[in-house]
Write a protein that holds these residues in place. Structure first.
Motif, PDB file in Angstrom:
ATOM      1  N   LEU A 122       0.825  -1.201   0.000  1.00 47.73           N
ATOM      2  CA  LEU A 122       0.000   0.000   0.000  1.00 47.73           C
ATOM      3  C   LEU A 122       0.862   1.254   0.000  1.00 47.73           C
ATOM      4  CD1 LEU A 122      -2.928  -0.782   2.484  1.00 47.73           C
ATOM      5  CD2 LEU A 122      -3.137  -0.205   0.067  1.00 47.73           C
ATOM      6  N   ASN A 260      -7.353  -6.354   5.431  1.00 45.20           N
ATOM      7  CA  ASN A 260      -8.643  -5.965   5.979  1.00 45.20           C
ATOM      8  C   ASN A 260      -9.639  -5.814   4.838  1.00 45.20           C
ATOM      9  OD1 ASN A 260     -10.605  -3.573   6.602  1.00 45.20           O
ATOM     10  ND2 ASN A 260      -9.958  -4.359   8.586  1.00 45.20           N
ATOM     11  N   SER A 263     -10.093  -2.311   3.508  1.00 45.34           N
ATOM     12  CA  SER A 263      -8.900  -1.858   2.783  1.00 45.34           C
ATOM     13  C   SER A 263      -8.911  -2.402   1.366  1.00 45.34           C
ATOM     14  CB  SER A 263      -7.633  -2.314   3.513  1.00 45.34           C
ATOM     15  OG  SER A 263      -6.466  -1.933   2.815  1.00 45.34           O
ATOM     16  N   PHE A 267      -9.184  -0.102  -2.097  1.00 43.97           N
ATOM     17  CA  PHE A 267      -8.071  -0.255  -3.038  1.00 43.97           C
ATOM     18  C   PHE A 267      -8.573  -0.747  -4.388  1.00 43.97           C
ATOM     19  CE2 PHE A 267      -4.664  -2.544  -5.121  1.00 43.97           C
ATOM     20  CZ  PHE A 267      -3.536  -1.781  -4.871  1.00 43.97           C
ATOM     21  N   SER A 294      -6.759   6.176   2.252  1.00 41.48           N
ATOM     22  CA  SER A 294      -7.893   5.639   3.005  1.00 41.48           C
ATOM     23  C   SER A 294      -7.748   4.129   3.187  1.00 41.48           C
ATOM     24  CB  SER A 294      -9.203   5.951   2.291  1.00 41.48           C
ATOM     25  OG  SER A 294      -9.479   7.329   2.297  1.00 41.48           O
ATOM     26  N   ALA A 295      -7.334   3.440   2.131  1.00 43.46           N
ATOM     27  CA  ALA A 295      -7.117   1.991   2.229  1.00 43.46           C
ATOM     28  C   ALA A 295      -6.071   1.673   3.292  1.00 43.46           C
ATOM     29  CB  ALA A 295      -6.687   1.435   0.870  1.00 43.46           C
ATOM     30  N   LEU A 296      -5.041   2.504   3.381  1.00 48.22           N
ATOM     31  CA  LEU A 296      -4.010   2.305   4.398  1.00 48.22           C
ATOM     32  C   LEU A 296      -4.568   2.567   5.788  1.00 48.22           C
ATOM     33  CD1 LEU A 296      -1.049   1.703   5.076  1.00 48.22           C
ATOM     34  CD2 LEU A 296      -0.571   4.142   4.749  1.00 48.22           C
ATOM     35  N   GLN A 297      -5.418   3.589   5.926  1.00 47.26           N
ATOM     36  CA  GLN A 297      -6.012   3.887   7.228  1.00 47.26           C
ATOM     37  C   GLN A 297      -6.906   2.753   7.706  1.00 47.26           C
ATOM     38  OE1 GLN A 297      -7.925   7.706   6.888  1.00 47.26           O
ATOM     39  NE2 GLN A 297      -6.071   8.787   7.480  1.00 47.26           N
ATOM     40  N   TYR A 298      -7.630   2.125   6.801  1.00 50.94           N
ATOM     41  CA  TYR A 298      -8.426   0.959   7.177  1.00 50.94           C
ATOM     42  C   TYR A 298      -7.535  -0.171   7.679  1.00 50.94           C
ATOM     43  CZ  TYR A 298     -12.928   2.426   5.163  1.00 50.94           C
ATOM     44  OH  TYR A 298     -14.119   3.053   4.906  1.00 50.94           O
ATOM     45  N   GLN A 299      -6.353  -0.291   7.085  1.00 46.86           N
ATOM     46  CA  GLN A 299      -5.492  -1.434   7.358  1.00 46.86           C
ATOM     47  C   GLN A 299      -4.665  -1.285   8.618  1.00 46.86           C
ATOM     48  OE1 GLN A 299      -5.508  -4.219   5.393  1.00 46.86           O
ATOM     49  NE2 GLN A 299      -4.178  -5.232   6.851  1.00 46.86           N
ATOM     50  N   GLU A 300      -4.169  -0.087   8.882  1.00 45.28           N
ATOM     51  CA  GLU A 300      -3.226   0.102   9.981  1.00 45.28           C
ATOM     52  C   GLU A 300      -3.944   0.148  11.323  1.00 45.28           C
ATOM     53  OE1 GLU A 300      -0.914   3.581   8.784  1.00 45.28           O
ATOM     54  OE2 GLU A 300       0.793   2.213   8.612  1.00 45.28           O
TER      55      GLU A 300
END
Length: 473
Positions: A122, A260, A263, A267, A294-300
């Protein structure tokens, strides 16, 4: 030549390059020529830094024009996600470009590496997207750069896995002061990555780079190159899988269990939009950057035990403005809305026939993410939870609803829907039905518009009640 005087300070003697490469003893194939590694004296650097030296080969179609174009591009457009040019040599009929040495080489080498985890993938995509967004809309210039050969082998990775876009020999300048940049040129690029419309018509636009970048995104997700004689075309497969909601079947096996579901959805959605045939339906690079972030925020995970459990950010932290920038929210009871702002209240009611194991719903507006509790009985559920989103520009916002299975072996996405809040505010979506399958949840939306601080409990002004059928395949 006029170029020589402007870039004289970058010139490196051929003998120095010959010595640095041990008389061109070791090489590897690169775009338009061979690439060597060596140490050489560079103005402004202490000692002799490690560099990459590309020895252009005219047999690959790169002559004076392409050589000087790359020098001009890389000197005028500098960004941390674009490879740096350190010098050049134009002696003895040689054309050699000297770049910063990027230790991990190119992204294509790691697509099927299990050591390249999803979060790292990501971050690489975000970096590359930022570099390309800068080229398309470089601050302080009247021109944008159209790369024309975006592909995973032209995205280099430094020791910290930061992405750097490289190989500008095919690039073109275009005017940056208009929405669409059309240039007529002979279609060039790499098979599999090249925009079909550009190949068919010769009309080059910045959206041609967007298409190519979408191909790279799916390569990163699927762990394979877009062209493989032993496998089905990745682009055809990606489109079909997205439209049929079978994305997990094409995700690279070694990273599948760590992604996730939210995520993945964000993506894949932005990657899919990049591949739209109609160039006007493709997103801007700035939008791609925001969605990947946003995809990274869902994942982290965050430092909240509940948020860590589900890999979600804390609620009510940030929301997206109409310019796409994240702005801080201090909390629903403390925040005063600007003109046109207010409070969106979302209530998730009882659900029927959701066939996923222990499903839950993710709600997102901009970067503000919330989720329901996990259902314990998905045949006869009792579900009533209310969530609040503070919005400054409701008519420009989208509410994303994603129904997920809590079966962590597959992390299935059961269905999703996007709701335009402009329609909610204007009461244009009363009692609409969204048919995605035979699973149904009841979603009640209320809009409370206020020009006063929200702690004054503004009167309910708008109301909408809709039932959404979400996929349960």
């Amino acid at each position: 030549m006029a170029h020589m005087k402007e870039f004289e300070y970058l010139k490196i003697q051929f003998e120095a390059i010959k010595s640095a490469t041990n008389n061109f003893a070791e090489d590897r194939r690169g775009g338009f020529g061979k690439v060597y590694k060596g140490k050489i004296k560079i103005a402004g650097f202490d000692g002799q830094p490690m560099v990459a030296l590309k020895r252009l080969d005219p047999r690959f179609g790169q002559g004076d024009s392409e050589f000087w174009k790359e020098i001009m591009m890389l000197q005028r457009y500098k960004h941390k996600n674009i490879v740096s040019l350190l010098g050049f040599c134009d002696e003895r009929e040689e054309k050699i470009l000297v770049y910063e040495y990027v230790v991990n080489r190119s992204l294509d080498r790691y697509l099927n590496s299990e050591n390249l985890r999803w979060i790292t993938r990501l971050k690489i995509c975000i970096g590359a997207a930022r570099g390309l967004a800068y080229l398309h809309d470089a601050d302080g210039t009247q021109q944008r750069v159209l790369h024309r050969d975006i592909k995973s082998s032209n995205i280099l990775l430094d020791e910290d896995w930061n992405a750097k876009i490289s190989d500008f020999g095919l690039s073109k300048f275009g005017p940056a002061n208009q929405k669409y940049t059309f240039l007529i040129s002979k279609a060039v690029g790499t098979h599999g990555y090249c925009d079909p419309l550009y190949a068919e018509t010769g009309f080059l636009t910045k959206e041609s780079d967007v298409y190519s970048f979408g191909v790279v995104l799916f390569e990163v997700l699927c762990g394979r190159l877009c062209i493989d004689n032993k496998q089905k075309s990745l682009i055809i497969l990606a489109r079909q899988s997205y439209e049929q909601k079978t994305l997990y079947e094409i995700v690279y096996e070694k990273i599948k269990d760590e992604i996730n579901p939210a995520s993945l959805q964000v993506f894949a959605t932005i990657a899919y939009k990049c591949l739209k045939r109609d160039r006007e339906e493709r997103p801007l690079m700035s939008e791609i950057v925001r969605e990947l972030e946003s995809a990274l925020q869902y994942q982290e995970p965050r430092n909240d035990p509940i948020a860590n459990t589900y890999l979600l950010p804390k609620p009510s932290e940030v929301v997206e403005s109409d310019h796409g920038n994240a702005v801080h929210l201090v909390g629903i009871e403390e925040c005063a809305s600007s003109e046109g702002g207010g409070l969106l209240v979302v209530t998730i009611h009882e659900a029927n026939n959701l066939q996923g194991k222990h499903p839950f719903v993710l709600l997102r507006v901009g970067h503000d993410i919330k989720r329901t509790t996990t259902m314990k009985n998905n045949q006869n559920p009792v579900w009533k939870e209310t969530f609040k989103f503070t919005l400054e520009k409701p008519t420009k916002a989208i509410l994303h609803l994603v129904v997920c299975s809590d079966s962590w072996s597959k992390k299935d996405i059961l269905g999703d829907v996007d709701i335009s809040l402009a329609d909610v505010v204007k009461e244009k979506q009363m009692n609409n039905m969204y048919n995605f399958g035979n699973g149904r949840i009841h979603v009640e939306l209320q809009w409370e518009s206020s020009d006063l601080p929200l702690k004054s409990k503004p009167k309910l002004l708008k109301f909408m009640n809709s039932v959404y059928n979400l996929a349960v395949s």
